[in-house]
Motif scaffolding. Structure first.
Motif, PDB file in Angstrom:
ATOM      1  N   SER A 363       0.808  -1.224   0.000  1.00 23.92           N
ATOM      2  CA  SER A 363       0.000   0.000   0.000  1.00 23.92           C
ATOM      3  C   SER A 363       0.836   1.266   0.000  1.00 23.92           C
ATOM      4  N   SER A 364       2.096   1.173   0.451  1.00 26.89           N
ATOM      5  CA  SER A 364       2.936   2.365   0.574  1.00 26.89           C
ATOM      6  C   SER A 364       4.279   2.130  -0.108  1.00 26.89           C
ATOM      7  N   MET A 365       4.669   3.099  -0.950  1.00 31.65           N
ATOM      8  CA  MET A 365       5.965   3.049  -1.631  1.00 31.65           C
ATOM      9  C   MET A 365       6.508   4.470  -1.747  1.00 31.65           C
ATOM     10  N   ALA A 366       7.822   4.586  -1.692  1.00 32.00           N
ATOM     11  CA  ALA A 366       8.438   5.910  -1.837  1.00 32.00           C
ATOM     12  C   ALA A 366       9.869   5.750  -2.342  1.00 32.00           C
ATOM     13  N   PHE A 367      10.222   6.546  -3.356  1.00 34.50           N
ATOM     14  CA  PHE A 367      11.584   6.585  -3.873  1.00 34.50           C
ATOM     15  C   PHE A 367      12.387   7.647  -3.126  1.00 34.50           C
ATOM     16  N   SER A 368      13.672   7.385  -2.950  1.00 35.21           N
ATOM     17  CA  SER A 368      14.558   8.413  -2.413  1.00 35.21           C
ATOM     18  C   SER A 368      14.721   9.523  -3.447  1.00 35.21           C
ATOM     19  N   SER A 369      15.199  10.681  -3.022  1.00 31.18           N
ATOM     20  CA  SER A 369      15.272  11.849  -3.906  1.00 31.18           C
ATOM     21  C   SER A 369      16.182  11.631  -5.109  1.00 31.18           C
ATOM     22  N   ASP A 370      17.187  10.751  -4.974  1.00 31.25           N
ATOM     23  CA  ASP A 370      18.088  10.467  -6.086  1.00 31.25           C
ATOM     24  C   ASP A 370      17.658   9.233  -6.891  1.00 31.25           C
ATOM     25  N   VAL A 405       4.203   0.065  11.432  1.00 32.88           N
ATOM     26  CA  VAL A 405       4.735   1.314  10.897  1.00 32.88           C
ATOM     27  C   VAL A 405       3.580   2.191  10.429  1.00 32.88           C
ATOM     28  N   ARG A 406       3.535   3.406  10.930  1.00 29.73           N
ATOM     29  CA  ARG A 406       2.447   4.322  10.599  1.00 29.73           C
ATOM     30  C   ARG A 406       2.801   5.237   9.437  1.00 29.73           C
ATOM     31  N   CYS A 407       4.077   5.596   9.323  1.00 30.87           N
ATOM     32  CA  CYS A 407       4.471   6.579   8.318  1.00 30.87           C
ATOM     33  C   CYS A 407       5.962   6.451   8.050  1.00 30.87           C
ATOM     34  N   PHE A 408       6.365   6.599   6.791  1.00 35.14           N
ATOM     35  CA  PHE A 408       7.788   6.720   6.471  1.00 35.14           C
ATOM     36  C   PHE A 408       7.962   7.709   5.326  1.00 35.14           C
ATOM     37  N   GLN A 409       9.095   8.415   5.334  1.00 28.81           N
ATOM     38  CA  GLN A 409       9.331   9.460   4.335  1.00 28.81           C
ATOM     39  C   GLN A 409      10.834   9.658   4.149  1.00 28.81           C
ATOM     40  N   TRP A 410      11.236   9.885   2.894  1.00 26.59           N
ATOM     41  CA  TRP A 410      12.640  10.105   2.569  1.00 26.59           C
ATOM     42  C   TRP A 410      13.048  11.549   2.780  1.00 26.59           C
ATOM     43  N   ASP A 411      14.266  11.745   3.233  1.00 21.97           N
ATOM     44  CA  ASP A 411      14.900  13.060   3.279  1.00 21.97           C
ATOM     45  C   ASP A 411      14.942  13.608   1.853  1.00 21.97           C
ATOM     46  N   PRO A 412      14.465  14.838   1.616  1.00 22.39           N
ATOM     47  CA  PRO A 412      14.435  15.379   0.249  1.00 22.39           C
ATOM     48  C   PRO A 412      15.801  15.693  -0.333  1.00 22.39           C
ATOM     49  N   TYR A 427      12.682   6.908  13.964  1.00 18.56           N
ATOM     50  CA  TYR A 427      13.712   5.995  13.488  1.00 18.56           C
ATOM     51  C   TYR A 427      14.280   6.503  12.172  1.00 18.56           C
ATOM     52  N   LEU A 428      15.583   6.312  11.985  1.00 14.16           N
ATOM     53  CA  LEU A 428      16.247   6.751  10.769  1.00 14.16           C
ATOM     54  C   LEU A 428      17.067   5.606  10.191  1.00 14.16           C
ATOM     55  N   TRP A 429      17.003   5.481   8.860  1.00 16.48           N
ATOM     56  CA  TRP A 429      17.845   4.526   8.141  1.00 16.48           C
ATOM     57  C   TRP A 429      18.616   5.263   7.058  1.00 16.48           C
ATOM     58  N   SER A 430      19.864   4.883   6.864  1.00 15.17           N
ATOM     59  CA  SER A 430      20.659   5.330   5.731  1.00 15.17           C
ATOM     60  C   SER A 430      21.494   4.135   5.286  1.00 15.17           C
ATOM     61  N   PRO A 431      22.189   4.210   4.153  1.00 12.08           N
ATOM     62  CA  PRO A 431      23.030   3.081   3.741  1.00 12.08           C
ATOM     63  C   PRO A 431      24.067   2.690   4.789  1.00 12.08           C
ATOM     64  N   GLY A 432      24.346   3.595   5.739  1.00 16.98           N
ATOM     65  CA  GLY A 432      25.320   3.293   6.780  1.00 16.98           C
ATOM     66  C   GLY A 432      24.772   2.544   7.966  1.00 16.98           C
ATOM     67  N   GLY A 433      23.445   2.515   8.150  1.00 15.69           N
ATOM     68  CA  GLY A 433      22.878   1.806   9.297  1.00 15.69           C
ATOM     69  C   GLY A 433      21.578   2.424   9.774  1.00 15.69           C
ATOM     70  N   TRP A 452       9.565  15.865   6.450  1.00 15.86           N
ATOM     71  CA  TRP A 452      10.854  16.529   6.373  1.00 15.86           C
ATOM     72  C   TRP A 452      10.713  17.982   5.954  1.00 15.86           C
ATOM     73  N   HIS A 453      11.614  18.812   6.442  1.00 21.37           N
ATOM     74  CA  HIS A 453      11.787  20.149   5.885  1.00 21.37           C
ATOM     75  C   HIS A 453      12.424  20.005   4.516  1.00 21.37           C
ATOM     76  N   SER A 454      12.168  20.956   3.625  1.00 23.75           N
ATOM     77  CA  SER A 454      12.656  20.860   2.248  1.00 23.75           C
ATOM     78  C   SER A 454      14.176  20.825   2.151  1.00 23.75           C
TER      79      SER A 454
END
Length: 478
Positions: A363-370, A405-412, A427-433, A452-454
């Protein structure tokens, strides 16, 4: 340090894979603002990132994002159901659906305001046009869309809008509007030029019961998808030509979600069969199919599991010299991530077959900004977020939370994913952990959603009746 802010530091779990970026999410130093009241999750950042608008029943409060000082205070005629900034951050739209009213306020001229009354036609939706000078209202029973001009005070009407999941969409450059229509028991698409609201194209679609429309990020292709009872995606060009028709299977529940990548290279289709299918922008054929298995054994993937614990209070813990963040109990539950050994069994919730809209499928999908990463959520695995590498076309990470999980969003700006589960943590995820961060707010503040802020330097954390801002102190990994 921001006004009324509290500093909070957390340790991160790093990804152990060789050759992978070993830097953990950059959140070892954070500032949290004091909490503010809001109603109905109505909190919006201005497009220029300078102001924050929140609604508290009848009132709209505009604050400076940096200082959190109140800049403007507006009082509406009734409780606000929807609030939205104009594209240039000069006006605020406040919709009161129960009374069929819309009020528009000016940030530069506090004494100026506009009131739009749809009267007996009623009101179910209101939004800005891309130029920030027209208001589009959808009347009850979707009888028409009314276009109100703030400059000329003119009114235009668009008939036969269809009541569906997503029946109206603007191209990202703001030049065109696609509107789904229902005429003579058939689905149609009308494409309008937003500059003068002239009809550019009108064509019938090959759908049984059109469910939604969405422009690609570059505005060149319009994706149209059918009802969940029939798996069908149609791709149209700007002039109405049918470019491609895609159907994965028949005689079963079909499409549940659709999203374009920011680069317009990929179209991700989430389905009730718990799979995500990726179409490429050259041939529009399926590039790959991502599954959400109940057992994860892929050696390329890292599975992070949230582990909660309640700390024991020893003599050292009760030292008067120990600093405890404001609003955080010494005995409050803490959590951290642990990396699981493969294979890992994913908790699965069996959907109720007797209920409509079963909790199954993507039901939920999101691409990272890149466009490098894709995050997905499968509804019958509600505690998990799946992160896919779009360059290697493989599963990269799975985050198994302690609650749904209620909500997830990528850093712009950076490849960094934020999520919440309805508790007092983010909670935060990045390729580093991964990292779990306790929100040091007073009382029982539970994060129900976030945005996120822009500029990617801060997050808005929304609770049921309160909100706070989280300021990142250090730069995120590239």
């Amino acid at each position: 340090m921001k006004n009324g802010a509290t500093r909070r530091g957390e340790s991160a779990v790093r990804t152990p894979a060789a050759g992978r970026d070993r830097r953990a999410p950059s959140c070892s130093e954070m500032n949290f603002s004091e909490v503010f009241r809001h109603s109905n999750q109505l909190c919006r950042l201005s497009p220029d990132g300078k102001c924050l608008a929140t609604c508290v029943q009848y009132r709209v409060v505009v604050r400076d994002v940096n200082t959190l000082q109140i800049l403007r205070l507006y009082t509406c005629l009734d409780q606000v159901a929807h609030v939205e900034w104009s594209s240039d951050s000069q006006f605020i739209l406040c919709a009161m659906y129960k009374r069929g009213l819309v009020q528009v306020w000016s940030l530069e001229q506090p004494d100026w305001h506009c009131k739009i009354d749809e009267g007996s036609a009623g009101l179910v939706s209101s939004r800005w046009s891309p130029d920030g000078r027209h208001v589009l209202n959808t009347t009850e029973f979707h009888l028409r869309v009314t276009v109100w001009s703030l400059c000329s005070k003119s009114v235009s009407y668009i008939k036969y809008p269809k009541a569906c999941q997503k029946g109206l969409d603007f191209s990202r450059d703001g030049r065109y509007m696609a509107l789904a229509e229902r005429r003579d028991c058939k689905d149609h698409i009308s494409v309008f030029v937003c500059e003068d609201w002239q009809l550019l194209r009108h064509f019938e679609t090959e759908t049984q019961d059109l469910s939604g429309v969405e422009w690609s990020s570059n505005g060149c292709v319009l994706a149209v998808w059918d009802t969940c009872l029939e798996y069908k995606v149609l791709l149209y060009s700007l002039d109405g030509r049918l470019l491609f028709t895609y159907s994965a299977y028949d005689w079963s529940l079909g499409i549940k979600s659709i999203t374009w990548s920011p680069s317009s290279q990929f179209l991700a289709i989430g389905s009730y069969d718990e799979k995500v299918r990726i179409l490429n922008h050259i041939t529009w054929k399926k590039l790959i199919e991502f599954e959400h298995p109940a057992s994860i054994s892929d050696s390329k993937a890292v599975v992070y599991r949230e582990v909660e614990r309640r700390p024991m209070a020893g003599q050292d813990d009760l030292s008067v010299h120990q600093q405890i963040p404001s609003g955080t109990s010494l005995f409050s539950t803490q959590s951290k991530y642990e990396i699981c050994e493969l294979p890992v069994q994913v908790p699965v919730v069996k959907p109720d077959p007797d209920r409509a809209n079963p909790k199954i499928g993507v039901s939920s999908m999101a691409f990272s900004s890149d466009s490098r990463y894709l995050a997905t959520k499968n509804d019958n695995m509600p505690n998990n977020v799946w992160v896919w590498d779009m360059q290697r076309l493989c599963l990269l990470a799975v985050l198994e939370q302690g609650a749904p999980v209620r909500c997830f969003q990528w850093d712009p700006r950076h490849p960094r994913l934020a999520l919440c589960t309805g508790n007092a943590r983010m909670y935060l995820w990045s390729p580093g952990g991964c990292v779990a961060v306790q929100v040091p707010a007073e009382g029982s503040f539970q994060v129900l959603s976030l945005s996120w802020h822009s500029n990617g330097d801060s997050l808005i954390l929304l609770g049921k009746e309160h909100l706070c801002l989280c300021y990142m102190e250090t730069e995120a990994p590239e």
